[in-house]
Scaffold this active site. Sequence first.
Site, PDB file in Angstrom:
ATOM      1  CB  ALA A 189      -0.906  -0.007   1.226  1.00 38.25           C
ATOM      2  CE  LYS A 190      -2.183   6.963  -2.211  1.00 37.19           C
ATOM      3  NZ  LYS A 190      -3.366   6.217  -1.806  1.00 37.19           N
ATOM      4  CD  GLU A 263      -8.452 -13.520   3.760  1.00 39.86           C
ATOM      5  OE1 GLU A 263      -9.438 -13.189   4.455  1.00 39.86           O
ATOM      6  OE2 GLU A 263      -8.036 -14.689   3.688  1.00 39.86           O
ATOM      7  CB  CYS A 297     -10.641  -6.596   8.109  1.00 45.70           C
ATOM      8  SG  CYS A 297      -9.282  -7.700   8.426  1.00 45.70           S
TER       9      CYS A 297
HETATM   10  P1  NAD Z   1      -8.133  -0.568  -0.290  1.00 45.88           P
HETATM   11  O1  NAD Z   1      -9.005  -1.584  -0.901  1.00 45.88           O
HETATM   12  O2  NAD Z   1      -8.320   0.831  -0.682  1.00 45.88           O
HETATM   13  O3  NAD Z   1      -6.583  -0.893  -0.559  1.00 45.88           O
HETATM   14  C1  NAD Z   1      -6.031  -2.183  -0.385  1.00 45.88           C
HETATM   15  C2  NAD Z   1      -4.906  -2.363  -1.376  1.00 45.88           C
HETATM   16  O4  NAD Z   1      -5.439  -2.287  -2.686  1.00 45.88           O
HETATM   17  C3  NAD Z   1      -3.818  -1.281  -1.299  1.00 45.88           C
HETATM   18  O5  NAD Z   1      -2.585  -1.868  -1.644  1.00 45.88           O
HETATM   19  C4  NAD Z   1      -4.235  -0.314  -2.382  1.00 45.88           C
HETATM   20  O6  NAD Z   1      -3.149   0.426  -2.893  1.00 45.88           O
HETATM   21  C5  NAD Z   1      -4.765  -1.277  -3.424  1.00 45.88           C
HETATM   22  N1  NAD Z   1      -5.726  -0.710  -4.352  1.00 45.88           N
HETATM   23  C6  NAD Z   1      -6.568   0.342  -4.175  1.00 45.88           C
HETATM   24  N2  NAD Z   1      -7.291   0.541  -5.292  1.00 45.88           N
HETATM   25  C7  NAD Z   1      -6.900  -0.396  -6.192  1.00 45.88           C
HETATM   26  C8  NAD Z   1      -7.287  -0.722  -7.522  1.00 45.88           C
HETATM   27  N3  NAD Z   1      -8.237  -0.043  -8.163  1.00 45.88           N
HETATM   28  N4  NAD Z   1      -6.687  -1.768  -8.125  1.00 45.88           N
HETATM   29  C9  NAD Z   1      -5.740  -2.488  -7.481  1.00 45.88           C
HETATM   30  N5  NAD Z   1      -5.325  -2.227  -6.236  1.00 45.88           N
HETATM   31  C10 NAD Z   1      -5.908  -1.196  -5.580  1.00 45.88           C
HETATM   32  O7  NAD Z   1      -8.314  -0.780   1.259  1.00 45.88           O
HETATM   33  P2  NAD Z   1      -7.511  -0.053   2.404  1.00 45.88           P
HETATM   34  O8  NAD Z   1      -8.136   1.284   2.608  1.00 45.88           O
HETATM   35  O9  NAD Z   1      -6.072  -0.107   2.169  1.00 45.88           O
HETATM   36  O10 NAD Z   1      -7.857  -1.006   3.649  1.00 45.88           O
HETATM   37  C11 NAD Z   1      -9.045  -0.944   4.269  1.00 45.88           C
HETATM   38  C12 NAD Z   1      -9.955  -2.076   3.854  1.00 45.88           C
HETATM   39  O11 NAD Z   1      -9.278  -3.332   3.775  1.00 45.88           O
HETATM   40  C13 NAD Z   1     -11.048  -2.294   4.873  1.00 45.88           C
HETATM   41  O12 NAD Z   1     -12.272  -2.441   4.210  1.00 45.88           O
HETATM   42  C14 NAD Z   1     -10.671  -3.588   5.570  1.00 45.88           C
HETATM   43  O13 NAD Z   1     -11.706  -4.315   6.124  1.00 45.88           O
HETATM   44  C15 NAD Z   1      -9.986  -4.334   4.509  1.00 45.88           C
HETATM   45  N6  NAD Z   1      -9.032  -5.275   5.121  1.00 45.88           N
HETATM   46  C16 NAD Z   1      -9.350  -6.600   5.083  1.00 45.88           C
HETATM   47  C17 NAD Z   1      -8.513  -7.521   5.686  1.00 45.88           C
HETATM   48  C18 NAD Z   1      -8.833  -8.992   5.648  1.00 45.88           C
HETATM   49  O14 NAD Z   1      -7.947  -9.787   5.908  1.00 45.88           O
HETATM   50  N7  NAD Z   1     -10.035  -9.394   5.322  1.00 45.88           N
HETATM   51  C19 NAD Z   1      -7.345  -7.090   6.300  1.00 45.88           C
HETATM   52  C20 NAD Z   1      -7.047  -5.735   6.316  1.00 45.88           C
HETATM   53  C21 NAD Z   1      -7.919  -4.829   5.700  1.00 45.88           C
END
Ligand code: NAD
Length: 498
Positions: A189-190, A263, A297
């Site tokens: 993640a950035k 996840e 999460c």
């Molecule tokens: P996010 O979905 O915005 O980002 C997660 C990852 O996806 C980051 O690396 C981000 O850079 C990348 N990303 C964002 N947009 C993308 C795209 N269009 N294409 C490809 N990659 C992309 O989520 P977040 O804000 O980083 O984290 C919060 C969310 O993650 C919450 O909803 C939380 O519940 C969930 N989470 C789930 C778990 C689990 O194990 N189930 C664990 C941690 C967080």
Amino acid sequence: MTSLVGTPALADLRGHRISTELFIGGRWTSTASAFDVTNPSTGEVIAAMSDAGPQDGSLAMDAAVLAAEAWAAMSPRARANLFHAAHALLVERADAFAEVMVLESGKPRAEAAGEFALSAGFFQWYAEQIAHLHGTFASGSPGGYRIITTHQPVGPCFLITPWNFPLLMSARKAGAALAAGCTVIIKSAKETPLTAALFVQTLEDAGFPPGVVNLLHTSDSAALSEQVMSDPRLRKISFTGSTGVGSTLLAKAASNIVNASMELGGDGPFIVLDDADIDLAVREAIVCKFRNAGQACVAANRIILHEAIAEEFTQKFIAQAAQLRVGDGFDDGVDVGPIISERQLERVARLVAQFTEAGAELLIGGSRIDRTGNFFAPTVFRAGSLSGELCNEELFAPVAALYTVSSGEEALAFANATPYGLASYLFTNDLSRAFVLAEKLEFGMVGINRGIMADPAAAFGGTKASGLGREGGHDGIYEFLEPKYLAVTIDETRGAHA
Ligand code: NAD
């Protein structure tokens, strides 16, 4: 705290130079442009990271494909030895990992140390499993041939990780994939790319061959992922993050028929029944809710209290929540760190306003702490019998909502009334009641009289909108393997074709 400014590489952090470059095919590579990483406790820019574009995605895929055959063919013992070496080196760098996690995520030092221990544990656990992967053997129906099922690595994998547990997510995904014999491209993640960079450097130092582990970080995840996901050489995506982004990536995986593990978000019910040990339930609820400033999460999203114990629980919970010290994770005695970004902080403030408008009673907190950094006061709402979409909103913040129900059945119905199905929690001293309810909870995980469940040996994952697949444990490794069926003739007179 050491002042760290870093391009192209961060200054020594406890003797470990952390690269801010991409890692492709065994080489650290810089790009023409860079993006900043900010310490959420201070607002200071702490590093400038090389910014991967789509072409870097292709180069990483070239490297992962080139390394795949030899890595898959490496003997289980040799691979296990590499894992043992990586585990030892990770442990040697424990302090550096904790420090870099505090620096870029703000989480309290003790929590960073806990995340480190769990993450390193995945390498130890998988090191012990690598030489113990079994297939199956059976007799063909007519008797003239044998059915052998072996497992082979799926191939090059794309691992996308979030910012909230930057080491745990990288180690859990990469640990399983590498143990299975897959090569990987990690996209961190950035907000938290430095932890992943130190992790990948450690694997490099432990001797993982070039191309087996590749690391990309970018300010434009969508463009980079589009490129990697469109590459016909990709065999699997494993994603942790929001349900919205997961759903977009799943659609992309579906169009190319790519294996996917997801996840995603959670809406964890934390049920406390009338016969529960209240002091235990309060202690576990405090950790389950406020760990990582609620940005987990698996956090308790709806604390569901039986009316008989609701008031006692509420008073004890507020008393402990009010004691939590909020601040920079580097400061002694801090329990709750900052929210990761200004954008997330604004989201939390909006949610709090919505709870108030919906009639929930604010018991403590409720606002941003007025000082530099993204700090929000631990907040508790008495939500009573509030219903509607707001109850199912993933809070992802140090904000607790306490609901009241009048029976175990009502608690179960409310718990299941959500599109999500990740973690759930149940507090009762009646074993049979615990089993009956746990089996009816539509969640991938149920903590019975405990508020923390993560373990390298456990299958972590959710049902419904919380995702597909499992991470950790035996299930986690099989996510990165696919069965191959061999039919072997031993007596051609009894091998009749249907
Ligand atoms: P996010 O979905 O915005 O980002 C997660 C990852 O996806 C980051 O690396 C981000 O850079 C990348 N990303 C964002 N947009 C993308 C795209 N269009 N294409 C490809 N990659 C992309 O989520 P977040 O804000 O980083 O984290 C919060 C969310 O993650 C919450 O909803 C939380 O519940 C969930 N989470 C789930 C778990 C689990 O194990 N189930 C664990 C941690 C967080």
